[in-house]
Design an enzyme around this catalytic site. Sequence first.
Site, PDB file in Angstrom:
ATOM      1  N   GLY A 186      -0.272  -5.702   0.069  1.00 47.10           N
ATOM      2  CA  GLY A 186      -1.199  -5.531  -1.043  1.00 47.10           C
ATOM      3  C   GLY A 186      -0.619  -5.971  -2.368  1.00 47.10           C
ATOM      4  O   GLY A 186      -1.355  -6.413  -3.268  1.00 47.10           O
ATOM      5  N   ALA A 197       0.833  -1.204   0.000  1.00 41.25           N
ATOM      6  CA  ALA A 197       0.000   0.000   0.000  1.00 41.25           C
ATOM      7  C   ALA A 197       0.867   1.254   0.000  1.00 41.25           C
ATOM      8  O   ALA A 197       2.039   1.228   0.374  1.00 41.25           O
ATOM      9  CB  ALA A 197      -0.920  -0.016   1.215  1.00 41.25           C
ATOM     10  N   GLU A 257      -1.256  -9.649  -2.434  1.00 38.33           N
ATOM     11  CA  GLU A 257      -2.701  -9.881  -2.568  1.00 38.33           C
ATOM     12  C   GLU A 257      -3.155  -9.601  -3.998  1.00 38.33           C
ATOM     13  O   GLU A 257      -4.009 -10.315  -4.542  1.00 38.33           O
ATOM     14  CB  GLU A 257      -3.464  -9.000  -1.576  1.00 38.33           C
ATOM     15  N   GLU A 282       1.492  -7.643   7.171  1.00 38.95           N
ATOM     16  CA  GLU A 282       0.559  -6.733   7.838  1.00 38.95           C
ATOM     17  C   GLU A 282       0.575  -6.822   9.360  1.00 38.95           C
ATOM     18  O   GLU A 282       0.327  -5.822  10.047  1.00 38.95           O
ATOM     19  CB  GLU A 282      -0.859  -6.968   7.321  1.00 38.95           C
TER      20      GLU A 282
END
Length: 701
Positions: A101, A62, A104, A124
């Site tokens: 992210g 992110a 992901e 995370e």
Amino acid sequence: MSTVSLHKQGRIGVIAVDHPPVNAISQAVREGIITQINAANADGHIAAIVLIAKGRTFMAGADITEFGKAPKSPGFPQVINALEQSHKPVIAAIHGTALGGGLELALACHFRIAHEGAKLGLPEVTLGIIPGAQGTQRLPRLVGLPLALEMIVSGKPITAPKAHQAGLVDDLVKGDADALPRAAIAYADKIITDGTAPRRLSQMEVPQNGSEADLLAKARADATRKMRGVLAPQKAIDALEAALTLPFEDGAAKERAILGACMASPQSKALQHAFFAERKAARLPKHAQNATPRPFNQIGIIGGGTMGCGIALACLGAGLYVTMIERDADALKRAQNSIHKSLDEILARGRIDKAAHTTQGALFSITTDMAALSEADIIIEAVFEKMEVKKSIFRDLDKVAKKGAILATNTSYLNVDDIASVTGRPADILGLHFFSPANIMKLLEVVEAKKTAPDVLATAMVLAKKIRKIAVIARVCHGFIGNRMLEGYLREAGLLMLEGATPQQIDKAIRDFGYPMGPLQMIDMAGMDIGYMLRKQFPASRFDPNAYRVMNRLVEMDRKGQKTGAGIYRYEAGNRTPLPDPAVDKITEEEAQKAGITRRTISDEEIVDRCILSLVNEGARLLEDRIAMRASDIDVTYLYGYGFPRWRGGPMFYASQRGLDKICDRIKQFGETVGTRWWTPAPLLQKLAQEGKTFTDFDAE
């Protein structure tokens, strides 16, 4: 140039993300991926899609500049959905890192290939949250529960070869960086030729063999033991359990709910503060921000004891030439053996390969001749903590070192300005306070003296980064940031013991707060004789003699800590487990009586508050005195140098989160019960509390 572009290569559509430096998944990247995925699906000439990133890495996660802000459209779930629902196969081509992210996003693609040097992970939990874009649901469906637990609960990335072996990536690409785009196109061509349909992980089940309940129970027990007090790992296990027991959409909904709760938690805020504080600590003060660092390749180290050897190993590991100076042939031989033994152990543990072992050994030399440092770019003194010894060395260095060489002292307490004053080059001198063992501990206090040149300070920060240290800039005072604050922490532990708390109660209360060990355990580990000798150099006005009555007696009985088999605790041969000792209880009672102290029952809450708030109050004084530039620098110092629990953010953040008005009131309470000498709120603390502010509102830079 567009942040996200689409170009065709034959029947392959290549979507390229170009958002330096790390291709963070910002609003522009999210919008660009959705736009180009839709465009590729609408183009009849495109049969498969490759998602790739330019620069040094795949999407690393992110965009940290968006942390704590309202999300901008399109949201990340929309990107994930666009990739997975593409009716044309999408292949993620990974190099560098695919973290958080980034991974992901790759999991939402139908296939993945990776360069052999890539790393993939979901870190995370280190920010007090869990993967929130269905990572806890997709990863176990692809690689199974054991590896998903390992990756998500620890937050540690895995290598591309391990990912390939586990099926996380479908193909491994070797060769230089240019090999990945070519391999991705070839892989996409094969997908088209074979007629392979998109593989959507949301439509798969988690592979199970009946051992899942045991795996989850073990993971919970391990997380409790290894990450004591940290909530996110347990919440991540909850989300992974949902992947086993619920349909994909229901599991994803549970993941979102858990993520929301984690993001609202104090721990998440503290861990995110720690993340940003570490990066902020690397910023130079304004007067040095435009300074050009001096080049360096050769490091001189004076002193081959534990500290000197640790510093040498850190420098050797960074590929720097190291010349060590020892006082005589016997000391030289001991230091030389220590370095080579350490390199052998590092090799045996697999932390370096044989080639690196050979290289590092060749970079090291040792002599008793100070003249060997005449070509060194940076010289670090790491000898006994005595001012006259250090001054003598710096007088000699002033004659030997070349013009422009940086001279650094590794002092833990002493006045760097006084050391610099004996030379004709005070602008070239600063402190580099390493923490022992210096090759392992991450913290480095960079001590800027009054006359330290801006480019010298800038060079020290470059050195810190090169040898993989977290550097914090401090100015000159007794003990700098960390050890000046530590005095109050240890003082309160000593006084609490005299006033009625047992050593084991004190240490347990601090461990329960989140420290890996209590203050009295730490004193035993470090050795009580060091503090005993230092206190003899200081006037009684600098410290509370009562706090050290018990420790002084123990040292005089040759009970110096672990190294003598007994200190505040006793130790059995070959075992470092601290064991209560009735003899120490008796000595404590005797010393309390001599001091006129009536012993009482003390609560764990009081133990924690007196130890921790002593840090906070002294930290406020450091900010007032401009010894520390930022409150967050103090937090970084304690997180990396003293074991303060990361999930509490550091002492200054902890105080701000608790409320500075409440902290002030508590300090005043202690002033009323145990005396105002040490328990009067620092003026800055009182000012911020009265104004309803926090330490994060104060910047002493």
